[in-house]
Write a protein that holds these residues in place. Structure first.
Motif, mmCIF file in Angstrom:
data_model
loop_
_atom_site.group_PDB
_atom_site.id
_atom_site.type_symbol
_atom_site.label_atom_id
_atom_site.label_comp_id
_atom_site.label_asym_id
_atom_site.label_seq_id
_atom_site.Cartn_x
_atom_site.Cartn_y
_atom_site.Cartn_z
ATOM 1 N N TYR A 164 35.243 70.379 16.514
ATOM 2 C CA TYR A 164 33.799 70.605 16.557
ATOM 3 C C TYR A 164 33.289 70.873 17.978
ATOM 4 C CZ TYR A 164 34.242 67.895 12.175
ATOM 5 O OH TYR A 164 34.612 67.416 10.949
ATOM 6 N N ASN A 165 33.971 70.324 18.961
ATOM 7 C CA ASN A 165 33.472 70.345 20.340
ATOM 8 C C ASN A 165 34.202 71.412 21.154
ATOM 9 O OD1 ASN A 165 32.744 69.865 23.003
ATOM 10 N ND2 ASN A 165 32.885 67.638 22.843
ATOM 11 N N HIS A 166 33.491 72.477 21.501
ATOM 12 C CA HIS A 166 34.073 73.567 22.284
ATOM 13 C C HIS A 166 33.400 73.682 23.651
ATOM 14 C CE1 HIS A 166 34.445 75.153 17.932
ATOM 15 N NE2 HIS A 166 35.517 74.446 18.237
ATOM 16 N N ARG A 167 32.776 72.624 24.099
ATOM 17 C CA ARG A 167 32.052 72.647 25.363
ATOM 18 C C ARG A 167 33.025 72.771 26.541
ATOM 19 N NH1 ARG A 167 26.699 70.612 24.549
ATOM 20 N NH2 ARG A 167 26.479 70.444 26.805
ATOM 21 N N GLY A 212 33.081 68.067 27.192
ATOM 22 C CA GLY A 212 34.025 68.802 26.357
ATOM 23 C C GLY A 212 35.355 68.946 27.052
ATOM 24 N N GLY A 213 36.360 69.382 26.290
ATOM 25 C CA GLY A 213 37.677 69.597 26.873
ATOM 26 C C GLY A 213 38.610 68.438 26.601
ATOM 27 N N SER A 214 38.917 67.634 27.625
ATOM 28 C CA SER A 214 39.854 66.519 27.480
ATOM 29 C C SER A 214 39.285 65.448 26.555
ATOM 30 C CB SER A 214 40.148 65.901 28.848
ATOM 31 O OG SER A 214 38.981 65.259 29.355
ATOM 32 N N LEU A 215 40.154 64.571 26.075
ATOM 33 C CA LEU A 215 39.706 63.482 25.203
ATOM 34 C C LEU A 215 38.709 62.591 25.937
ATOM 35 C CD1 LEU A 215 39.893 61.929 22.541
ATOM 36 C CD2 LEU A 215 41.883 60.712 23.470
ATOM 37 N N GLU A 216 38.985 62.293 27.214
ATOM 38 C CA GLU A 216 38.053 61.471 27.989
ATOM 39 C C GLU A 216 36.681 62.117 28.059
ATOM 40 O OE1 GLU A 216 41.082 62.249 28.855
ATOM 41 O OE2 GLU A 216 42.156 60.360 29.165
ATOM 42 N N ASN A 217 36.638 63.429 28.230
ATOM 43 C CA ASN A 217 35.353 64.134 28.289
ATOM 44 C C ASN A 217 34.652 64.105 26.938
ATOM 45 O OD1 ASN A 217 35.727 64.719 30.962
ATOM 46 N ND2 ASN A 217 35.985 66.914 30.711
ATOM 47 N N ARG A 218 35.410 64.295 25.884
ATOM 48 C CA ARG A 218 34.802 64.322 24.551
ATOM 49 C C ARG A 218 34.283 62.947 24.139
ATOM 50 N NH1 ARG A 218 38.994 65.407 21.218
ATOM 51 N NH2 ARG A 218 40.574 66.086 22.727
#
Length: 667
Positions: free
Chosen positions: A196-199, A204-210
């Protein structure tokens, strides 16, 4: 002596538990269930919602986690009367919640306020007026509706509203909050899942970012409310989805399209390290919605494996729900799959469940059927309630009150409607005589509860039988009441609940037909090649039951869709039943008509195509007709005569019970 044995048997559930530094009186919890329709015009808890939670606290639950409260109704354009929101009018929210929490605490229970950031692409059509998501994408239910990408400013505002809501919650007397985040495919879960997350920014991006939104939320709450203010996280370990709008069934092999277990473990560690004090665990997303809200087709304890995985991965308490009504199963799950056992719909059905379990009165428990008709099936049409408990959500305004004038009531028919009339009227103080023409109570629930996945229908019959004993109802089996014999009962009121009969139709050709009821009750033998005529709920569930026995089954339905069309059933039940029919390779022929039947083959016309289907057994499931003849013969008597249940109108279990309750509490 027997009750003491039960108390000892399940004593593990009634030992103290702890979340952070907060001590709980036992290891039971009320699972969060959306309080849709229970907010006042200021976004505060209305009186009905306050009474709803107090009623569960009164009967022994250790921890209550409220249903979702929005942190900001403006983000998605929700109605303030939809679900509560602490940030609409904080003082009003505090005023209402504080008095509720005082009452909850009087019973030794603790209570967390669950906070949600919103629905994102999972919003039901019409529920929101602003369509947002972490990245631009189509709505889960209506792909033609596009949800735009949130701005960074909107994200930071959302985080701040979580913190503000937690501050309001603490001031309101809540013992902690739960962040409704990495769970069920809601807005914050959409941030967490790469599908869902394409930021391309820091969210967005890495798991930490998401996970950054969720970690910043708990860090902000801890800073504002103190490190000892408990914050739990509603957490789905696995998405259980094959792709967008497609769930994966229990036991089915498929490639996970969302969050798999490996990533789920890694995410849990990150989130706990950020400050979450407990994980409230389940599985699924709105794309696999039946995982979050398990219909009757799931086995008991359906999340235990996920809890067990997380127990080994993190060092905070695991709260676990998922059809955990078997007390022995719950005891066995403690320490292995969870630290606290959570009960959701079972506490809608029976607010006294925990106390009945503690005191060994399991035979008095009103069971959940897994139908969703009274709870999630009512979203958009009415406040959340329960199919088998009409007073759920309106405890103080719709309870049973003692009758001013005690009457003798004759109830004719021992199906679910007649049983509910007898129960309710007896509690009100009336003398009730219930006459059943057969040797068993339950009516259509008797055949309906034969498949393993409908086993709780039979538990509901057992519940009513026990209630008849406890209330002293005069139940007379093998007793046929006629227009001539009714007078001998000297009743002040007669309630006719004679139910319905399966329709029978003549099909062209030489093939012999039987009814679904006859097959379910084993009154007729069923071959290995079955043709089901009628694709309503009874037809589809009977087809599934037969296919699970290894039979080759085809379903022929004259209408364009099965199950009465999309939306006739609650979504999660509909989606799962469709997937089960497909998984068990049941042939589905809609817009189809029977041309000719034979001893082994039936010719079917679908659109312009003629098809031959094997039909060693032809089963009719084409609906029911009200059996209202007796009512017609009695309705003109000089005493009140009522018609209730299927004999008045053929409907589902919920309306049989609700109509009967409404009638009986006002006789």
């Amino acid at each position: 002596m027997e009750r003491k044995m039960h108390m000892t048997q399940y004593k593990e559930l009634f030992q103290q538990a702890q979340i952070g530094k907060l001590k709980l009186k036992n290891k039971t919890s009320m699972a969060p269930m959306g309080p849709v329709g229970y907010a006042d015009a200021f976004g505060a808890f209305d009186q009905r919602l306050q009474d709803y939670y107090v009623e569960r606290a009164r009967h022994g639950v250790g921890l209550i986690i409220t249903g979702i409260c929005s942190v900001d109704v403006n983000i998605e354009g929700m109605s303030t009367a939809g679900i509560p929101c602490p940030t609409v009018e904080p003082l009003k929210f505090v005023h209402n919640a504080y008095q509720m929490n005082e009452r909850v605490h009087a019973y030794g229970a603790k209570i967390f306020l669950q906070l949600t950031g919103g629905l994102g692409r999972s919003a039901l059509p019409g529920f929101t007026t602003k369509q947002i998501a972490p990245s631009e994408q189509g709505n889960r239910f209506d792909p033609s509706v596009t949800h735009r990408e949130m701005t960074k400013e909107e994200i930071m505002n959302l985080i701040q509203k979580f913190v503000m809501s937690a501050v309001v919650a603490k001031r309101s007397g809540f013992d902690g909050v739960e962040v409704h985040a990495v769970h069920e495919g809601y807005l914050l879960d959409q941030f967490a899942i790469s599908l869902y997350n394409h930021r391309e920014d820091e969210f967005g991006g890495s798991l930490e970012n998401r996970l950054r939104v969720s970690t910043m939320i708990v860090q902000g709450i801890k800073k504002a409310c103190g490190k000892d203010f408990p914050v739990s996280l509603r957490y789905s370990l696995k998405s259980c989805m094959k792709g967008l709008r497609q769930g994966g069934l229990p036991g089915e092999e498929y490639e996970e399209a969302g969050k798999d277990i490996e990533e789920g473990i890694e995410a849990a560690k990150i989130l706990v390290a950020a400050g979450y004090d407990a994980l409230n665990v389940d599985a699924g997303t709105y794309d696999s919605w039946y995982w979050n809200h398990p219909p009757m087709y799931f086995e008991d304890g359906c999340y235990r494996e996920f809890g067990e995985i997380l127990k080994k991965a993190v060092d905070v308490p695991i709260i676990l729900a998922g059809k955990m009504e078997n007390p022995q199963m719950a005891v066995e799950a403690l320490g292995k799959s969870c630290d606290i056992v959570s009960y959701g719909r079972q506490l809608l059905c029976d607010a006294e469940y925990v106390e009945k379990m503690r005191t060994g009165r399991l035979d008095e428990v009103r069971p959940c059927l897994g139908c969703h008709e009274g709870c999630l099936g009512r979203i958009g049409n009415g406040p959340v309630s329960c199919a088998v408990n009409p007073a759920c959500g309106r405890e103080t305004i719709y309870g049973i009150v003692p009758a001013a004038v005690k009457k003798t009531i004759l109830v004719i028919g021992g199906g679910v409607a007649g049983l509910e009339v007898a129960r309710t009227a007896s509690i009100a103080g009336h003398k009730v005589i219930l006459c059943e023409k057969s040797d068993a109570l339950g009516g259509n629930l008797i055949p309906g509860g034969v498949p393993h996945f409908k086993r709780n229908d039979h538990k509901l019959i057992a519940y009513y039988k026990r209630q008849m004993e406890l209330l002293g109802v005069d139940v007379r089996y093998n007793t046929v009441v006629t227009a001539d014999s009714a007078a001998q009962y000297e009743a002040d009121v007669i309630v006719v609940a004679t139910g319905s009969k399966a329709k029978k139709i003549n099909l062209p050709g030489s093939g012999k037909t039987v009814t679904a009821e006859e097959v379910l009750l084993d009154k007729v033998s069923c071959s290995d090649k079955v043709l089901m005529v009628g694709g309503g709920l009874v037809g589809c569930e009977t087809a599934l039951w037969l296919a699970q026995q290894g039979k080759e089954v085809n379903v022929v339905e004259v209408l364009p869709e099965l199950l009465g069309g999309h939306g006739a059933l609650p979504h999660m039940n509909e989606f799962m039943l469709y997937d089960l029919l497909k998984y068990h390779k049941i042939g589905i022929y809609t817009n189809a008509q029977i041309v000719e039947t034979g001893d082994a083959v039936t010719i079917v016309k679908k659109d312009d195509e003629t098809i031959e289907l094997p039909s060693e057994t032809i089963i009719l499931s084409v609906g029911y007709d009200s059996d209202d003849q007796l009512y017609s013969e009695l309705k003109d008597l000089e005493i009140p005569v009522y018609n209730i249940g299927d004999s008045q109108r053929v409907h589902n279990i919920m309306y049989a019970i609700w109509d009967a309750y409404e009638l009986a509490r006002n006789i």
